[in-house]
Write an enzyme that holds these catalytic residues in place. Structure first.
Site, short mmCIF file in Angstrom:
data_model
loop_
_atom_site.label_atom_id
_atom_site.label_comp_id
_atom_site.label_asym_id
_atom_site.label_seq_id
_atom_site.Cartn_x
_atom_site.Cartn_y
_atom_site.Cartn_z
N LYS A 13 0.84 -1.21 0.00
CA LYS A 13 0.00 0.00 0.00
C LYS A 13 0.87 1.25 0.00
CE LYS A 13 -2.10 -1.10 3.88
NZ LYS A 13 -1.40 -2.36 4.20
N ARG A 88 -10.05 0.62 8.41
CA ARG A 88 -9.53 -0.70 8.73
C ARG A 88 -10.57 -1.56 9.46
NH1 ARG A 88 -4.05 0.37 8.59
NH2 ARG A 88 -2.63 -1.15 9.25
N ARG A 122 11.81 -5.00 5.41
CA ARG A 122 11.45 -3.60 5.17
C ARG A 122 12.27 -2.64 6.04
NH1 ARG A 122 5.40 -1.99 5.58
NH2 ARG A 122 5.59 -3.05 7.57
N ARG A 153 10.76 -0.96 11.52
CA ARG A 153 9.62 -0.63 12.36
C ARG A 153 9.53 -1.61 13.53
NH1 ARG A 153 4.59 0.19 8.30
NH2 ARG A 153 3.57 -1.01 9.94
N ARG A 164 -0.60 -8.98 13.28
CA ARG A 164 -1.18 -7.99 12.37
C ARG A 164 -1.94 -8.68 11.23
NH1 ARG A 164 4.02 -5.03 10.94
NH2 ARG A 164 2.77 -4.01 9.33
P1 AP5 Z 1 4.78 -1.61 2.03
O1 AP5 Z 1 4.49 -0.80 0.82
O2 AP5 Z 1 5.49 -0.96 3.16
O3 AP5 Z 1 3.47 -2.38 2.53
P2 AP5 Z 1 2.15 -1.82 3.23
O4 AP5 Z 1 1.00 -2.45 2.56
O5 AP5 Z 1 2.20 -0.33 3.32
O6 AP5 Z 1 2.33 -2.51 4.63
P3 AP5 Z 1 2.22 -1.93 6.11
O7 AP5 Z 1 2.95 -2.92 7.00
O8 AP5 Z 1 2.66 -0.51 6.17
O9 AP5 Z 1 0.74 -2.06 6.37
P4 AP5 Z 1 0.02 -2.02 7.68
O10 AP5 Z 1 -1.33 -1.82 7.18
O11 AP5 Z 1 0.23 -3.18 8.57
O12 AP5 Z 1 0.74 -0.82 8.51
P5 AP5 Z 1 0.30 0.65 8.83
O13 AP5 Z 1 1.51 1.49 8.88
O14 AP5 Z 1 -0.83 1.08 7.99
O15 AP5 Z 1 5.65 -2.88 1.53
C1 AP5 Z 1 6.18 -3.80 2.46
C2 AP5 Z 1 7.59 -4.24 2.02
O16 AP5 Z 1 7.50 -4.97 0.80
C3 AP5 Z 1 8.56 -3.09 1.74
O17 AP5 Z 1 9.83 -3.44 2.19
C4 AP5 Z 1 8.53 -2.94 0.21
O18 AP5 Z 1 9.74 -2.43 -0.29
C5 AP5 Z 1 8.27 -4.38 -0.24
N1 AP5 Z 1 7.46 -4.47 -1.46
C6 AP5 Z 1 6.40 -3.70 -1.82
N2 AP5 Z 1 5.89 -4.09 -3.01
C7 AP5 Z 1 6.64 -5.16 -3.41
C8 AP5 Z 1 6.61 -6.01 -4.56
N3 AP5 Z 1 5.72 -5.85 -5.53
N4 AP5 Z 1 7.53 -7.01 -4.63
C9 AP5 Z 1 8.46 -7.18 -3.65
N5 AP5 Z 1 8.55 -6.40 -2.54
C10 AP5 Z 1 7.65 -5.41 -2.41
O19 AP5 Z 1 -0.27 0.48 10.32
C11 AP5 Z 1 0.57 0.17 11.40
C12 AP5 Z 1 -0.22 0.10 12.67
O20 AP5 Z 1 -0.83 1.37 12.95
C13 AP5 Z 1 -1.40 -0.90 12.69
O21 AP5 Z 1 -0.99 -2.20 13.02
C14 AP5 Z 1 -2.30 -0.27 13.76
O22 AP5 Z 1 -1.85 -0.55 15.04
C15 AP5 Z 1 -2.13 1.21 13.51
N6 AP5 Z 1 -3.14 1.74 12.56
C16 AP5 Z 1 -2.89 2.32 11.35
N7 AP5 Z 1 -4.05 2.67 10.74
C17 AP5 Z 1 -5.05 2.31 11.59
C18 AP5 Z 1 -6.47 2.37 11.52
N8 AP5 Z 1 -7.10 2.89 10.43
N9 AP5 Z 1 -7.17 1.90 12.55
C19 AP5 Z 1 -6.57 1.39 13.65
N10 AP5 Z 1 -5.23 1.26 13.78
C20 AP5 Z 1 -4.47 1.73 12.75
MG MG Z 2 2.34 1.06 4.90
#
Ligand code: AP5
Ligand code: MG
Length: 207
Positions: A13, A88, A122, A153, A164
């Protein structure tokens, strides 16, 4: 255009959002980045959110809904925005409907075993949110965009990642049906080459 990116942790994402917002000239609103910044700055929201994030749990709906509502009211969102990581839960999606109109929801679909591999390699910039993978970093230790140090992270440790993923399947995956029923969900295969995935997303957004 108002866009939502939906998908499990590690689906890409953040990676794809950075490219899309550059192409469309709209802001990326990553709730994860907002919360991580709040933790770094030790704001009251950050203090409240830290224990949830470190455990791989979602922060309470009421905390995050107000943050997003305030953010979408800012001037730079007038021409559109990309929501990365929100909504979410079904209550978050229902709340969003009361203050926003969403044009397209892009679901990035990737199998769980590939997600774990991606997340464990990552590295992120806490300053600007840029995301990297060790397989493509070489010996670089700072952000290409802003020069700040890259870190792993806290919630990218193996056991937290599994939490997660389980939270995604139980609390966030129901949003696939929620947006399918509205007719604006577009599924994109998130496995494979990043450029090809980006092209597919742009095709969906321009259709
Ligand atoms: P990346 O692009 O970083 O993946 P992502 O989908 O953004 O994954 P996240 O871990 O950030 O998602 P998340 O939803 O768990 O975390 P968030 O920060 O939103 O890619 C991942 C890796 O893969 C990278 O190293 C990249 O280089 C590699 N990659 C990408 N594409 C690739 C490809 N095609 N091929 C190979 N490699 C690839 O949330 C974190 C925390 O915040 C949550 O757990 C929760 O506690 C809280 N939170 C956030 N939003 C909310 C909400 N709305 N409600 C409640 N809690 C929330
Ligand atoms: Mg992300």
């Amino acid at each position: 255009m108002n866009i939502i990116f939906l998908g499990p942790p590690g689906a890409g994402k953040g990676t794809q959002a950075q490219r899309v917002v550059e192409a469309l000239n709209i802001p990326q609103i990553s709730t994860g980045d907002i919360l991580r910044r709040a933790i770094k700055e030790q704001t009251p929201t950050g203090v409240k959110a830290k224990s949830y994030i470190d455990a791989g749990k979602l922060v309470p709906d009421e905390v995050i809904i107000d943050i997003v509502k305030d953010r979408l009211a800012q001037d730079d969102c007038k021409e559109g925005y990309l929501l990365d990581g929100f909504p979410r839960t079904v209550p978050q999606a229902e709340a969003l409907d009361t203050f926003a109109t969403i044009d397209k929801v892009v679901e990035l679909d990737v199998a769980d075993d590939a997600l774990v591999k991606r997340i464990s390699g990552r590295r992120v910039c806490l300053n600007c949110g840029a995301t990297y993978h060790i397989s493509r970093l070489g010996d670089r230790t700072t952000c290409e965009k802003c020069g700040e140090p890259l870190i792993q992270r806290e919630d990218d440790k193996a056991e937290t990642v599994l939490n997660r993923l389980s939270v995604y399947h139980s609390q966030t995956a129901p949003l696939v049906d929620f947006y399918s029923a509205k007719g604006n969900l577009h599924k994109v295969d998130g496995a494979g080459d990043m450029d090809a995935i980006f092209a597919e997303i742009m095709k969906v957004l321009k259709a």
